[in-house]
Design an enzyme around this catalytic site. Structure first.
Site, short mmCIF file in Angstrom:
data_model
loop_
_atom_site.label_atom_id
_atom_site.label_comp_id
_atom_site.label_asym_id
_atom_site.label_seq_id
_atom_site.Cartn_x
_atom_site.Cartn_y
_atom_site.Cartn_z
N ILE A 151 0.83 -1.20 0.00
CA ILE A 151 0.00 0.00 0.00
C ILE A 151 0.87 1.26 0.00
O ILE A 151 1.62 1.51 0.95
CB ILE A 151 -0.96 0.01 1.22
CG1 ILE A 151 -1.79 -1.29 1.25
CG2 ILE A 151 -1.87 1.25 1.21
CD1 ILE A 151 -2.56 -1.61 -0.03
N GLU B 54 -7.99 6.21 -12.09
CA GLU B 54 -6.60 6.04 -11.66
C GLU B 54 -5.68 5.73 -12.85
O GLU B 54 -4.61 6.31 -12.97
CB GLU B 54 -6.51 4.89 -10.63
CG GLU B 54 -5.08 4.48 -10.30
CD GLU B 54 -4.98 3.20 -9.45
OE1 GLU B 54 -6.02 2.74 -8.92
OE2 GLU B 54 -3.88 2.68 -9.33
N GLU C 246 -0.42 -7.30 -18.02
CA GLU C 246 -1.22 -8.44 -18.52
C GLU C 246 -2.72 -8.18 -18.25
O GLU C 246 -3.56 -8.42 -19.12
CB GLU C 246 -0.78 -9.74 -17.83
CG GLU C 246 0.60 -10.25 -18.24
CD GLU C 246 1.74 -9.51 -17.54
OE1 GLU C 246 1.51 -8.82 -16.53
OE2 GLU C 246 2.89 -9.62 -18.03
C1 LIG Z 1 5.20 -0.08 -5.27
C2 LIG Z 1 3.79 -0.60 -5.27
C3 LIG Z 1 2.75 0.24 -4.86
C4 LIG Z 1 1.44 -0.24 -4.81
N1 LIG Z 1 0.45 0.56 -4.31
C5 LIG Z 1 -0.79 0.02 -4.08
C6 LIG Z 1 -1.78 0.76 -3.37
O1 LIG Z 1 -1.57 1.93 -3.01
N2 LIG Z 1 -2.96 0.17 -3.09
C7 LIG Z 1 -3.24 -1.12 -3.47
O2 LIG Z 1 -4.33 -1.60 -3.18
N3 LIG Z 1 -2.31 -1.85 -4.16
C8 LIG Z 1 -1.09 -1.32 -4.46
N4 LIG Z 1 -0.13 -2.06 -5.12
C9 LIG Z 1 -0.45 -3.43 -5.53
C10 LIG Z 1 -0.52 -3.63 -7.03
O3 LIG Z 1 -1.71 -3.09 -7.53
C11 LIG Z 1 -0.38 -5.15 -7.28
O4 LIG Z 1 0.97 -5.48 -6.99
C12 LIG Z 1 -0.75 -5.55 -8.68
O5 LIG Z 1 -2.13 -5.37 -8.92
C13 LIG Z 1 -0.38 -7.01 -8.98
O6 LIG Z 1 -0.78 -7.88 -7.97
P1 LIG Z 1 0.29 -8.94 -7.38
O7 LIG Z 1 1.52 -8.19 -7.03
O8 LIG Z 1 -0.36 -9.71 -6.31
O9 LIG Z 1 0.64 -9.88 -8.59
P2 LIG Z 1 -0.18 -11.20 -9.04
O10 LIG Z 1 -1.61 -10.89 -9.20
O11 LIG Z 1 0.18 -12.32 -8.14
O12 LIG Z 1 0.43 -11.46 -10.49
C14 LIG Z 1 1.66 -12.15 -10.72
C15 LIG Z 1 1.83 -12.26 -12.23
O13 LIG Z 1 0.76 -13.07 -12.79
C16 LIG Z 1 0.10 -12.33 -13.82
N5 LIG Z 1 -1.31 -12.67 -13.84
C17 LIG Z 1 -2.18 -12.71 -12.80
N6 LIG Z 1 -3.41 -13.03 -13.24
C18 LIG Z 1 -3.34 -13.18 -14.59
C19 LIG Z 1 -4.26 -13.50 -15.62
N7 LIG Z 1 -5.55 -13.71 -15.36
N8 LIG Z 1 -3.81 -13.58 -16.90
C20 LIG Z 1 -2.50 -13.33 -17.18
N9 LIG Z 1 -1.58 -13.04 -16.24
C21 LIG Z 1 -1.98 -12.95 -14.97
C22 LIG Z 1 0.33 -10.87 -13.46
O14 LIG Z 1 0.15 -10.02 -14.58
C23 LIG Z 1 1.77 -10.92 -12.95
O15 LIG Z 1 2.64 -10.90 -14.04
C24 LIG Z 1 1.16 -1.57 -5.22
C25 LIG Z 1 2.22 -2.40 -5.66
C26 LIG Z 1 3.51 -1.93 -5.67
C27 LIG Z 1 4.61 -2.87 -6.10
#
Ligand SMILES: Cc1cc2nc3c(=O)[nH]c(=O)nc-3n(C[C@H](O)[C@H](O)[C@H](O)COP(=O)(O)OP(=O)(O)OC[C@H]3O[C@@H](n4cnc5c(N)ncnc54)[C@H](O)[C@@H]3O)c2cc1C
Length: 406
Positions: free
Chosen positions: A176, A261, A393
């Protein structure tokens, strides 16, 4: 029979005003003014803060001094009263100077504050917006969880159970932005798990609420000075009046916010890309090898030309997406054309920024590999633009789903 004059057509064509693909004078002047102000407030300590991973001292007070807190919120709540497009220009300006500050600003100002203004009731607006717009309180948005990233809605495990005149929250959020320093967080939690995505609600949670805590800032590769962390809810009691919108209608708040956003955050990516191109041109003119400036070599020229094309294409789609978000407003976001275009703008901007920053580091050679150079900071900060706010993705899935919808 009279023959039409060959100029008649030309004249009638000139009467149709040409579409405007660029900023108007007011927008241009705001962008330049904000760039100067961001430079004055943040550039002097940006490199050091990036190395140390430290949020700037009085960072939100400095943003308040710039007059950019609550950028898209009316003045009666302490905001700057800009429309969404002008507020986006602020993001572009700060993105040129310091991507970490721009990230924290947009999470506070757009994801949290604008969302609260759009979806909160009058009591909530009056209670929370003034502190969030005068720099005394920091905002964040809590959606992602350890097991719910791309599938944020389906995988959400944080629960909110009604108990008298409050809700009791249990669970946790991660990654977050501003989490470790936030005073006010817009949190999504399940209120009717049996209803799946339609059983999610949005809450305003204050740092001072019993049962709420946050982690220390995580150690990141880029945007290092923007504090990112985890939030914990351990029987955290939230007054029922802090429910935002109707119970179980969190998905509407979330989806409209996400489109705005994506269009909004693309502006910061544009600012970062502009800076990477600017630094590359300066270096190509000043660095000499083989007795000539490196900009005289055609392989460097080719890189610069491709960076320019990527940048200008990005500018077009990003401005168009934000102008559409500005026109449709939050109420109609989350579906249709704006859903597709905002995902497309963010996808193109994120991936092109990454390519531009990669070539920028290449142009700088060994110096570009040094962590304390601005170009290296941009390169490390570009990667998050392909991940946060929905990965590249997921952006493709959104676009294709809209294209294929009946
Ligand atoms: C620096 C930073 C700041 C952030 N700030 C916020 C914030 O303020 N508030 C908040 O709520 N979140 C925040 N996030 C979270 C961010 O939105 C998530 O990291 C992002 O949505 C990806 O989720 P994940 O990291 O769990 O990856 P995962 O969902 O686990 O994905 C891993 C990989 O699998 C791929 N993948 C997953 N599902 C599919 C699919 N159906 N088809 C193809 N590929 C797929 C993804 O594209 C990725 O390459 C932040 C993240 C970071 C790193």
């Amino acid at each position: 029979m009279t023959t039409p004059s060959p100029t008649a057509n030309v004249l009638s064509m000139t009467e149709v005003s040409a579409p405007n693909f660029d900023l108007n004078d007011e927008h241009r002047s705001l962008l330049e003014q904000m760039t100067r102000s961001a430079r004055a407030h943040f550039s002097h300590d940006a490199a050091q803060r990036d190395l140390e991973g430290k949020w700037p001292e009085n960072g939100f007070r400095r943003l308040a001094d710039m007059g950019v807190l609550g950028a898209s919120v009316p003045e009666q709540y302490g905001g700057a009263g800009f429309d969404l497009f002008s507020a986006g220009l602020v993001g572009q300006a700060i993105g040129r100077i310091d991507p970490a500050v721009s990230t924290s600003w947009q999470s506070h100002d757009n994801l949290c504050v604008n969302n609260l203004y759009q979806n909160g009731n009058e009591v909530q607006r009056r209670k929370y917006l003034p502190g969030l717009t005068d720099g005394s309180r920091v905002g964040a948005i809590g959606m992602t969880e350890p097991d719910a990233g791309s599938d944020a809605l389906g995988g959400m495990a944080t629960m909110a159970v009604r108990d008298g005149d409050s809700y009791v929250l249990n669970g946790g959020k991660t990654f977050i932005t501003n989490g470790p320093i936030a005073d006010v967080v817009l949190v999504y939690a399940k209120t009717a798990p049996e209803r799946g995505k339609k059983g999610i609600s949005a809450f305003i949670v204050e740092k001072s609420f019993a049962g709420f805590s946050a982690s220390s800032p995580f150690d990141k590769m880029g945007i290092r000075a923007s504090p990112t962390g985890a939030l914990y809810f351990d029987d955290c009691r939230v007054p029922a009046e802090n429910l935002v919108g109707a119970e179980n209608n969190g998905i509407a708040v979330m989806m409209s916010g996400l489109d705005i956003e994506r269009a909004f955050c693309s502006m910061m990516v544009l600012g970062m890309s502009e800076r990477a191109v600017e630094l590359s041109v300066e270096y190509a003119k000043s660095r000499h090898q083989f007795g000539r400036r490196i900009g005289d070599f055609q392989m460097i020229q080719s890189k610069l030309a491709e960076m320019y094309v990527g940048l200008e294409t990005m500018r077009g789609i990003v401005y168009r997406a934000l102008a559409m978000a500005n026109a449709v407003g939050a109420g109609q976001a989350g579906r249709g054309e704006i859903h597709k275009l905002s995902a497309a703008a963010f996808m193109y901007a994120g991936e092109t920024c990454m390519r531009i920053c990669d070539e920028a580091v290449q142009i700088f050679g060994g110096s570009g590999f040094m962590r304390d150079t601005e170009v290296n900071q941009l390169y490390r900060s570009a990667k998050i633009q392909e991940i946060g706010g929905g990965t590249k993705e997921i952006r493709r899935l959104i676009i294709a789903r809209e294209m294929l919808a009946d």
